[in-house]
Design a protein around this motif. Structure first.
Motif: not given
Length: 261
Positions: A200-203, A207-208, A243-250
């Motif tokens: 996932q991509y965050y800030r 991350q994983l 929340m996790a799916y939102n971040n991973a789908r990016q």
């Protein structure tokens, strides 16, 4: 073709993108135009229709604006960006804007979603690129040689509301005990199969995500985020599955069996 890089211009396009007239209708059109995908939350309500798609477009635009990948036609009358989505025939889809003739309104307004071969995109001599999220492909894969370090007490105390029931209502000590057992299982699982970890991509960082199965060893209840440090992974927080799916789908549509909408 020009690329908008100034924060002032970029922010005004962002406003036009996310507050355009009848945005629900346009998102619905995009969901039907693009390759079939489930864009709804499964475990929570949202104030937006198609919340995963809404967030995907919003954060894709932000990343593209940071990278200077918003294209403007040479005559300054049109703008577009690559959504990162494709049609059912695997043709890239772009968001296309026209210049607003009303000086009292935002300078751009959303016109349509356009596939790469659409006539309207001939207004751009070069089409903008997709958002880019990582430099090292190794960041997308869990390194089984590294240990995972965590502060369970801190993670739970800061994020107890993200647990599903009945765990959310449990005594803190009991929840910590259950969580530690589930975390140990997740560590063993990802050691056996590194593909369990989903990027996932965050800030601005990769991350994983790891599945945390609290009640059923074959069904994730929440996701744990881990971040690569110097020689180890640090467990930073937990996320609901939405929340996790939102971040991973990016980055890409997850094809793993434990994180599906």
């Amino acid at each position: 073709m020009n690329l908008l890089r100034g924060l002032h211009d970029v922010s005004r396009i962002a406003y036009a993108v996310f507050f355009f007239y009848k945005y629900e209708k346009h998102l619905q059109n995009l969901s039907e135009f693009a390759e079939k995908e489930d864009w709804d939350y499964k475990f929570a309500d949202s104030e937006f229709d198609l919340p995963v798609l809404y967030n995907y477009i919003r954060y894709t635009y932000k990343k593209l604006s940071d990278e200077g990948k918003i294209a403007v036609s040479l005559d300054g009358e049109f703008a577009c960006f690559d959504t990162g989505l494709v049609t059912k025939n695997q043709e890239p889809i772009y968001a296309f804007f026209s210049k607003n003739k009303n000086p009292d309104k935002e300078p751009w307004y959303f016109a349509q979603w356009a596939r790469k071969g659409d006539y309207v995109l001939n207004k751009f001599s070069v089409l903008p690129e997709m958002a880019h999220y990582f430099e090292d492909p190794n960041d997308l894969v869990f390194d089984t040689r590294l240990e995972i370090r965590e502060n369970v007490e801190h993670i739970i105390e800061e994020n107890k509301e993200r647990f599903p029931e009945p765990f959310k209502s449990m005594d803190l000590y009991l929840l910590q005990t259950i969580f530690k057992g589930a975390l140990d299982n997740a560590k063993m699982r990802v050691k056996r199969s590194y593909k369990i970890a989903i990027p996932q991509y965050y800030r601005g960082r990769m991350q994983l995500l790891l599945p945390i199965c609290l009640s059923n060893p074959n069904k994730a209840d929440i996701a744990l985020t881990i971040e690569k440090m110097d020689g180890f992974y640090r467990a930073s927080t937990i996320l609901t599955l939405d929340m996790a799916y939102n971040n991973a789908r990016q980055i890409a549509r997850p094809d793993k069996d434990w994180l599906q909408p």
